[in-house]
Design a protein around this motif. Structure first.
Motif, short mmCIF file in Angstrom:
data_model
loop_
_atom_site.label_atom_id
_atom_site.label_comp_id
_atom_site.label_asym_id
_atom_site.label_seq_id
_atom_site.Cartn_x
_atom_site.Cartn_y
_atom_site.Cartn_z
N GLU A 158 0.83 -1.20 0.00
CA GLU A 158 0.00 0.00 0.00
C GLU A 158 0.87 1.26 0.00
O GLU A 158 0.59 2.23 -0.73
CB GLU A 158 -0.90 -0.02 1.23
CG GLU A 158 -1.84 1.19 1.30
CD GLU A 158 -2.70 1.18 2.55
OE1 GLU A 158 -3.40 2.18 2.80
OE2 GLU A 158 -2.67 0.16 3.28
N ILE A 159 1.94 1.23 0.81
CA ILE A 159 2.85 2.37 0.86
C ILE A 159 3.51 2.58 -0.50
O ILE A 159 3.65 3.71 -0.99
CB ILE A 159 3.91 2.16 1.96
CG1 ILE A 159 3.24 2.26 3.34
CG2 ILE A 159 5.04 3.17 1.83
CD1 ILE A 159 4.17 1.94 4.48
N LYS A 160 3.92 1.51 -1.15
CA LYS A 160 4.54 1.63 -2.47
C LYS A 160 3.57 2.25 -3.47
O LYS A 160 3.93 3.14 -4.25
CB LYS A 160 5.01 0.26 -2.96
CG LYS A 160 6.25 -0.25 -2.27
CD LYS A 160 6.66 -1.63 -2.78
CE LYS A 160 7.10 -1.58 -4.22
NZ LYS A 160 7.59 -2.89 -4.69
N SER A 163 3.01 5.99 -2.52
CA SER A 163 4.18 6.82 -2.84
C SER A 163 4.35 6.97 -4.34
O SER A 163 4.72 8.04 -4.83
CB SER A 163 5.44 6.22 -2.22
OG SER A 163 5.68 4.91 -2.73
N MET A 164 4.07 5.89 -5.07
CA MET A 164 4.15 5.98 -6.53
C MET A 164 3.09 6.93 -7.07
O MET A 164 3.33 7.70 -8.01
CB MET A 164 4.00 4.59 -7.15
CG MET A 164 4.16 4.58 -8.68
SD MET A 164 5.75 5.26 -9.23
CE MET A 164 6.88 4.01 -8.64
N SER A 165 1.91 6.90 -6.47
CA SER A 165 0.86 7.83 -6.88
C SER A 165 1.27 9.27 -6.59
O SER A 165 1.07 10.17 -7.42
CB SER A 165 -0.44 7.50 -6.15
OG SER A 165 -1.45 8.44 -6.46
N ASP A 166 1.90 9.47 -5.40
CA ASP A 166 2.39 10.81 -5.08
C ASP A 166 3.47 11.25 -6.05
O ASP A 166 3.54 12.42 -6.44
CB ASP A 166 2.94 10.84 -3.65
CG ASP A 166 1.84 10.69 -2.61
OD1 ASP A 166 0.66 10.88 -2.98
OD2 ASP A 166 2.16 10.37 -1.45
N LEU A 167 4.33 10.30 -6.45
CA LEU A 167 5.38 10.63 -7.41
C LEU A 167 4.77 11.05 -8.75
O LEU A 167 5.22 12.02 -9.38
CB LEU A 167 6.31 9.44 -7.60
CG LEU A 167 7.40 9.63 -8.66
CD1 LEU A 167 8.37 10.72 -8.23
CD2 LEU A 167 8.14 8.33 -8.94
N LYS A 168 3.74 10.33 -9.19
CA LYS A 168 3.09 10.69 -10.45
C LYS A 168 2.47 12.08 -10.36
O LYS A 168 2.55 12.87 -11.30
CB LYS A 168 2.04 9.65 -10.80
CG LYS A 168 2.63 8.29 -11.18
CD LYS A 168 1.54 7.27 -11.46
CE LYS A 168 2.13 5.92 -11.85
NZ LYS A 168 1.08 4.90 -12.10
N ASP A 169 1.85 12.36 -9.20
CA ASP A 169 1.30 13.71 -9.00
C ASP A 169 2.40 14.76 -9.02
O ASP A 169 2.23 15.85 -9.57
CB ASP A 169 0.55 13.77 -7.67
CG ASP A 169 -0.70 12.90 -7.68
OD1 ASP A 169 -1.17 12.56 -8.78
OD2 ASP A 169 -1.17 12.54 -6.58
N CYS A 256 9.42 8.90 -1.84
CA CYS A 256 9.34 7.71 -2.70
C CYS A 256 10.71 7.05 -2.83
O CYS A 256 10.83 5.82 -2.82
CB CYS A 256 8.80 8.11 -4.07
SG CYS A 256 8.14 6.72 -5.02
N LEU A 257 11.75 7.88 -2.98
CA LEU A 257 13.10 7.32 -3.09
C LEU A 257 13.48 6.57 -1.83
O LEU A 257 14.00 5.44 -1.89
CB LEU A 257 14.10 8.46 -3.36
CG LEU A 257 15.57 8.07 -3.38
CD1 LEU A 257 15.85 7.06 -4.47
CD2 LEU A 257 16.45 9.30 -3.53
N HIS A 258 13.22 7.16 -0.66
CA HIS A 258 13.54 6.49 0.61
C HIS A 258 12.74 5.21 0.78
O HIS A 258 13.26 4.19 1.22
CB HIS A 258 13.27 7.44 1.78
CG HIS A 258 14.21 8.59 1.81
ND1 HIS A 258 13.94 9.77 2.48
CD2 HIS A 258 15.42 8.78 1.24
CE1 HIS A 258 14.95 10.60 2.34
NE2 HIS A 258 15.85 10.04 1.57
N ILE A 259 11.48 5.29 0.40
CA ILE A 259 10.61 4.11 0.55
C ILE A 259 11.11 2.97 -0.31
O ILE A 259 11.26 1.82 0.14
CB ILE A 259 9.16 4.49 0.20
CG1 ILE A 259 8.57 5.37 1.32
CG2 ILE A 259 8.30 3.25 -0.01
CD1 ILE A 259 7.23 5.97 0.96
#
Length: 728
Positions: A158-160, A163-169, A256-259
């Motif tokens: 879920e975190i991945k 975070s990927m969704s946040d990165l796309k945003d 996202c990078l840290h995750i």
């Protein structure tokens, strides 16, 4: 065994002996009983005696027991309560011990949930790691721990995903805001250069003030503009400086990078990020089809690119390995090739020099901005030299129109000045010096027409316009001086020369206008040295420098003057032909009218008045024009006599024709243009004179006798010409 193994009667004997033994024992028991009988009786007696006491004791004991039992019930109850409490206490202690083991797990899991709710995903991953490695193994025997263990991988996924969704945003956000980021970065880069550039401009203006009054007016206006921009820039410096971090929230990238790094998928994230950014780079580098129409289109294009690479540079310096210098250099080289191709294509559509200049300024700011971030921009400055040639072409086209308008509006007459003030206004625009004219009183006329100072001013404006493009190109003063001189030479030798040539060949330009054009080009030619001084004062490069180019205005104006002179000769001849065409000779008249023909007198009067206008021309030009006109008139008169359609001529017609030729000779001898030596101009009519003399005196014997001799009286008479006229 011996009983059964012995003789047959052994069993009986044994039984007999056993009975005997029993009887012996019975006798011993009887003896013993008899011995103890009395004691037994005594004991029974005693027991009977204590029987009553025993009964009594029993009652007392029963009563005591009852009372004791009644008294012990409360003790038993309290004892049982104590036992129960001690069991509870032991259970509580056990529960506390177990809860002390479970509470950190539950607290950590609660903390994990809270971190998930507030989107602190990196901290949540760290909490998961602590749960798995430290806390959950202590209480793994409980069912709730198994549930937690099963939920942790789901939470990681879920975190991945989040975070990927946040990165796309984030990627979408920087795509939208890249132009604003770039605009801010370009503005900051421009502000850093403002102070030094302003000082340089002020120094150039102050130096050039001493050059000429005409320059002073333009310099002061430029100085005002420069100071105004300086104050505006100072105001801008006072504003809060925004950076990329102020405009864009980079936390999704870091998070996202840290995750992904914590989850061991850092390489996957890096590849995805770089792939997406390459796609965005291609979109940013794709220009709009109408970008070349307005400067805003170019500004938005450059701002988007700068914003893109500012973000990449920020990511490069604040993250470990997400992007590398090699990656950014490859991306920049790819982008630079695309940018240069786009600018070459779109700039070729620009026909407005102001737009090309704005484009140049944008490219300079664009290059300086990215150079400040460590990107190589030499190819952009090389491109500017290509655009400079195009800028010069657009300037030449614009100034070609300006020159045409000036020539169209000119009245091609000397400039009248009524007083000293008007005279100073003219010489402030054009470096005119004439000591003889200065001695004359007002009102007076300057030899050149209005177009001369206007052309001179426009040439200087062209030099200013060329200088604008050379600014901020990181070139030396010598190179800028060379650029200005080359572009000015192009203006003079190609644009102005072409406009002059076209002007000279226009049908409505008459002899008076052509004469004025020759005078104008003479003064413009003399002004070329002032233009060279003007350029030297701008660039601070002495004309004595070995590599300093010279202006080719001398050849330009000489060529125009020669063309105008040739056109004067042509138009004079055409005018003569027009007069000749209205000649109406009566070739059969018996005798002459006694006076010259009217058309010829009109022609001579026209030539006389025309040559009076030539007084301002150089002597050689006026003499050549006069000689050409007389020669053409002589040839036209000769052709009139020899016309094949003319079949017959009377002596009266010859006499009339002779009178006309005499007027021509008188005109030639009157020196309509000063400077001819002797009868040089009269020689233009020598062929006609000798031919007419031959017929007037009918001296054929002398002609035939002296033919071919250098001393012949009729040396210029061609035999075929004489024979043709003789037949007529």
């Amino acid at each position: 065994r011996s009983v059964y193994d012995d003789q047959p009667n052994a069993h009986q004997k044994f039984m007999e002996k056993l009975d005997a033994c029993i009887r012996n024992h019975d006798r011993e028991i009887e003896k013993m009983c008899n011995f103890h009988h009395q004691g037994f009786v005594d004991a029974i007696t005693e027991l009977l005696k204590v029987r009553a006491d025993a009964e009594k004791l029993k009652v007392q004991v029963t009563d005591t027991n009852r009372r004791l039992q009644d008294a012990g019930k409360e003790v038993i109850a309290q004892t049982e309560e104590i036992i129960r409490c001690r069991v509870q206490q032991r259970n509580i202690t056990t529960v506390v011990e177990k809860l002390q083991l479970c509470l950190p797990v539950l607290e950590m899991y609660s903390k994990l949930k809270e971190q998930m709710n507030v989107k602190r995903y990196y901290s949540a991953l760290k909490t998961m790691e602590q749960l798995e490695n430290l806390y959950l193994p202590r209480v793994s025997q409980y069912r709730f721990c198994q549930i937690m263990i099963e939920n942790l991988p789901k939470l990681r996924e879920e975190i991945k995903e989040i975070s990927m969704s946040d990165l796309k945003d984030f990627l979408e956000s920087i795509r939208k805001h890249s132009d604003r980021i770039g605009e801010t970065a370009m503005k900051q880069a421009q502000q850093q250069k403002t102070f030094s550039t302003t000082l340089q401009k002020q120094n150039n203006v102050n130096y050039s003030r001493n050059m000429h009054l005409g320059r002073s007016r333009i310099s002061e206006s430029k100085n005002e503009i420069t100071l105004k921009r300086t104050f505006e820039d100072d105001d801008e410096h006072e504003e809060e400086v925004l950076t990329a971090q102020d405009l864009v929230d980079f936390s999704p990238v870091y998070r996202c990078l840290h995750i992904y790094s914590v989850l061991g998928d850092g390489e996957i994230f890096e590849n995805y990020y770089r792939k997406q950014r390459r796609k965005q780079a291609r979109l940013v580098l794709q220009p709009q089809s109408s970008m070349h129409e307005t400067v805003e289109g170019y500004r938005r294009y450059f701002s988007q690119i700068v914003g893109f690479f500012v973000v990449e540079d920020h990511i490069l310096h604040v993250t470990q390995g997400l992007v590398t210098r090699t990656y950014t250099d490859e991306l920049w080289n790819m982008a630079l090739s695309k940018i240069i191709a786009v600018l070459r294509t779109h700039s070729s559509y620009c026909t407005d020099p102001d737009l090309v200049l704005e484009l140049k300024n944008l490219i300079v700011v664009f290059a300086d901005t990215l150079q400040g971030y460590g990107f190589p921009v030499n190819r952009l400055f090389d491109l500017l030299f290509e655009i400079r040639d195009q800028y010069n072409e657009t300037l030449l086209k614009k100034w070609s129109g300006l020159f045409r308008d000036i020539f169209e509006a000119d009245n091609y007459s000397p400039i009248p000045v009524a007083n000293e003030e008007e005279y100073k206004i003219v010489i402030s625009k054009f470096p005119f010096q004439d000591p003889e004219l200065d001695k004359q009183s007002f009102p007076k006329k300057l030899p050149m027409s209005q177009s001369v100072p206007q052309i001179y001013i426009q040439v200087k404006e062209f030099i200013y316009a060329s200088l604008k493009f050379s600014e901020s190109l990181h070139r030396s003063s010598t190179e800028i001086d060379d650029m200005l001189r080359k572009s000015t030479n192009l203006l003079l030798t190609r644009t102005l020369s072409s406009c002059l040539q076209n002007l000279i060949k226009k049908p409505h330009i008459g002899l008076t206008e052509l004469v004025q054009i020759i005078i104008n080009t003479t003064h413009l030619e003399q002004a070329c040295k002032y233009l060279e001084d003007f350029i030297s004062n701008i660039t601070n490069i002495s004309q004595l420098t070995v590599h300093t180019a010279r202006l080719y205005g001398l050849s330009t104006f000489k060529d125009a003057r020669h063309a105008a002179e040739g056109e004067i000769y042509t138009k004079l001849n055409q005018k003569i032909d027009e007069f000749i065409q209205i000649a109406d000779y009566d070739w059969t008249m018996s005798e002459s009218d006694g006076r010259a023909s009217g058309y010829l007198m009109d022609l001579i009067n026209f030539l006389r008045s025309t040559f009076q206008v030539f007084t301002h021309l150089p002597g050689k030009v006026a003499q050549t024009a006069c000689m050409s006109a007389c020669q053409h008139l002589s040839m036209s008169l000769m052709q009139m006599l020899l016309d094949s359609e003319l079949k017959q001529i009377s002596m009266g017609a010859i006499q009339q024709f002779n009178l006309d030729v005499i007027q021509c000779e008188l005109f030639a001898s009157s020196e309509p243009v000063p400077g001819f030596q002797g009868d040089t101009l009269q020689l233009a009519f020598i062929d006609l004179r000798q031919l007419l003399d031959l017929f007037m005196v009918w001296d054929w014997s002398t002609y035939l006798a002296d033919y071919g001799q250098a001393t012949s009286k009729y040396l210029r008479v061609n035999p075929s010409t004489a024979l043709t006229l003789l037949e007529k």
